[in-house]
Enzyme design. Structure first.
Site, PDB file in Angstrom:
ATOM      1  N   HIS A  84      -2.460  -1.371  -4.760  1.00 54.26           N
ATOM      2  CA  HIS A  84      -3.829  -1.161  -5.060  1.00 54.26           C
ATOM      3  C   HIS A  84      -4.526   0.258  -4.949  1.00 54.26           C
ATOM      4  O   HIS A  84      -3.641   1.005  -4.263  1.00 54.26           O
ATOM      5  CB  HIS A  84      -4.477  -2.097  -4.077  1.00 54.26           C
ATOM      6  CG  HIS A  84      -4.203  -1.877  -2.380  1.00 54.26           C
ATOM      7  ND1 HIS A  84      -4.810  -0.696  -1.917  1.00 54.26           N
ATOM      8  CD2 HIS A  84      -3.574  -2.258  -1.437  1.00 54.26           C
ATOM      9  CE1 HIS A  84      -4.381  -0.327  -0.610  1.00 54.26           C
ATOM     10  NE2 HIS A  84      -3.511  -1.408  -0.446  1.00 54.26           N
ATOM     11  N   SER A 105       0.875  -1.103  -0.229  1.00 48.85           N
ATOM     12  CA  SER A 105       0.119  -0.125   0.026  1.00 48.85           C
ATOM     13  C   SER A 105       0.707   1.155  -0.014  1.00 48.85           C
ATOM     14  O   SER A 105       1.693   1.235  -0.842  1.00 48.85           O
ATOM     15  CB  SER A 105      -1.122  -0.087   1.109  1.00 48.85           C
ATOM     16  OG  SER A 105      -1.735   0.770   1.251  1.00 48.85           O
TER      17      SER A 105
END
Length: 281
Positions: free
Chosen positions: A179, A156
């Site tokens: 993501h 992340s």
């Protein structure tokens, strides 16, 4: 029942008075002791003196970082682990890296003339986006040579943090998850919310692409990939794939990262010497 005579009384019930202790001279006040693990030699300077082993222990115990001075050059090792804590405090059972602790450390490292380099070791699941970007922006803007090493995972917001150093490494067994931005809590179902998400995603994409070799188009494709993550979109890259995609510069471990940092420090020292010679001419 007959009473016991005074001659046969139990001394445990009737303790004899103890003689008064002589007056003791007043003791001088003791300085407060630092809260770090017991050692055979606690040392006199537990605040992180590079030449004090006990100072190293206290520095690791309090901040999870240490200034290493036993090699060719003095560098600071900063760990970013667990979840990055931002504006909201996380539960006490969660391993966190607090950005209000990391930011002052980075400022102190940049201003300390004795610290020649910075090694960032990452094993993070992500966390607060703005806090992570703030740390990454500070690292990328430092004049001090910086090297990052991803161990375990750099997921992340850990992706921009790994790319923020001048040179980045990843271990072969480590992974990185790319993501889109996610939000917890109350979300308003209005167009402005989607616009906010899109602007936040553009900030992350721009920073990653400016500090790595991956293109914006390829980064977005990895971010929006379907079928790889359960109940989510995105991509999981191992060490080799992260280097191939251009997110990370090289694959290696601690020895390679330190050797690269030493080389960067020596190159910067040579540039300073050449600049001083030119100024003298």
């Amino acid at each position: 029942m007959k009473r016991k005579s005074m001659e046969n009384r139990d001394e445990s019930y009737f303790p004899m008075p103890q003689p008064a202790e002589p007056n003791q001279p007043p003791q001088p006040p003791q300085p407060p002791q630092p809260d770090f693990p017991n050692t055979d030699n606690p040392g006199q300077n537990p605040q992180g003196d590079p030449n004090d082993p006990a100072g190293h222990i206290c520095q690791i115990f309090e901040s999870g970082s240490v200034t290493a001075a036993g090699g060719k050059h003095v560098f600071h090792c900063l760990t970013i682990i667990g979840q990055i804590e931002g504006h909201y405090a996380l539960p006490p059972q969660t391993k966190t890296t607090k950005y209000e602790h990391v930011i002052p450390q980075l400022v102190a490292i940049e201003q300390d003339p004795e610290i020649e380099g910075l090694l960032i070791i990452l094993n993070t699941v992500g966390g607060d986006v703005e806090a992570g970007l703030a740390i990454a922006e500070l690292i990328s803007g430092m004049k001090t040579p910086t090297v990052s090493l991803v161990l375990g995972g750099g997921h992340s917001i850990g992706v921009p943090l790994a790319c923020s150093a001048r040179h980045s490494f990843i271990s072969p067994s480590a992974t990185m998850t790319v993501h889109p931005v996610r939000m917890n809590g109350l979300v308003l179902g209005v167009p402005q919310t989607l616009s906010y998400f899109d602007k936040m995603q553009q900030r992350i994409t721009r920073f990653v692409c400016d500090n790595s070799s991956i293109s914006p188009q390829r980064f977005r494709r990895l971010m929006m990939k379907n079928g790889e993550l359960v109940m989510d979109v995105g991509s999981v890259l191992d060490g080799e794939a992260a280097v191939k995609e251009g997110l990370i510069d090289d694959m290696g471990g601690l020895a390679e990262a330190i050797e690269c940092l030493y080389q960067m420090i020596e190159e910067q020292d040579a540039e300073k010497e050449n600049g001083q010679k030119e100024d003298e001419k």
